[in-house]
Design a protein around this motif. Sequence first.
Motif, PDB file in Angstrom:
ATOM      1  N   GLU A  66      48.400  36.241  45.293  1.00  0.00           N
ATOM      2  CA  GLU A  66      48.864  36.231  43.910  1.00  0.00           C
ATOM      3  C   GLU A  66      47.985  37.146  43.068  1.00  0.00           C
ATOM      4  N   GLY A  67      48.607  37.886  42.143  1.00  0.00           N
ATOM      5  CA  GLY A  67      47.896  38.857  41.332  1.00  0.00           C
ATOM      6  C   GLY A  67      47.261  38.257  40.090  1.00  0.00           C
ATOM      7  N   PRO A  68      46.792  39.152  39.226  1.00  0.00           N
ATOM      8  CA  PRO A  68      46.951  40.613  39.347  1.00  0.00           C
ATOM      9  C   PRO A  68      46.001  41.223  40.388  1.00  0.00           C
ATOM     10  N   LEU A  69      46.547  42.148  41.196  1.00  0.00           N
ATOM     11  CA  LEU A  69      45.786  42.818  42.243  1.00  0.00           C
ATOM     12  C   LEU A  69      45.810  44.320  42.000  1.00  0.00           C
ATOM     13  N   THR A  70      44.649  44.927  41.989  1.00  0.00           N
ATOM     14  CA  THR A  70      44.580  46.385  41.912  1.00  0.00           C
ATOM     15  C   THR A  70      44.229  46.991  43.260  1.00  0.00           C
ATOM     16  N   GLU A  71      43.722  46.162  44.191  1.00  0.00           N
ATOM     17  CA  GLU A  71      43.459  46.617  45.547  1.00  0.00           C
ATOM     18  C   GLU A  71      43.263  45.408  46.447  1.00  0.00           C
TER      19      GLU A  71
END
Length: 267
Positions: A66-71
Amino acid sequence: MRLAIDHHTRYRFSSPQQRLVQTLRLTPGDTHDQTVVDWRIDVDCDVRLRDTIDGFGNRVTMLYAEGPLTEIAITVAGQVLTTEADGLVRGSNEPLPPELFGRTTPRTVPSAALAELARASAGAGDALDRLHRWNLALATRFPDAADLPDSGATAAEAFAGEPDARDLAHIFIAGASALGLPARYVSGYRNCGEGTCPPHGWAEAWVAGLGWVGFDPSAGISPDANYVRMATALDFTGAAPIAGIRQGAGIEELSVALQVERMNGEA
């Protein structure tokens, strides 16, 4: 032979992703000639991992983030014992009949030119000899095929151009289909003797009286103790090491680092 594998995959996203679901075919299975001594999958953020078996009998790990994911970075490390089997695949998990692999997919349909070369190269004789001749013919026609990221090319498209190692596996399968022999795609690892070895792909064909036999048309040989089988399917799409979906805008950037090394001493 004892092989140590260290495989790092990192995704970077230009915009934060709200959710990520990935299918990881990154765990080898045990066979008579391949034994997993130690294996683990690590991820650098909070995720849920669920192990399962897919319809082809491959060991699969589902990843949910689950995000938020930037990498996100996925690390696979372990050791596998292998023995020489002359390309024979013995003791693998086979839930499907070999006849199913007589089917083609959009990526393994032979063109007229490809089918003609397969028949001419294979010649007459028993199935095993014909397949070995087809395998060697591809290695001779397309020498030094590199291990590159999947381009999505069909066997016919790749045959008309400059195929990489994965493309050659699809071309081999398409040619086997033209010969009336079931064949499938294999994803895995190969010890190339240089430490850094990209993820590899090859093929297996069904030979009555023997079973599944491996063929690597990028090298013109049958896989030996330097190879580690990960997953099989009708083509690369079903055997891809990592596949998935993401919820979020933007583009993704992928980087892969892999080392496959023979450990000192014989097991």
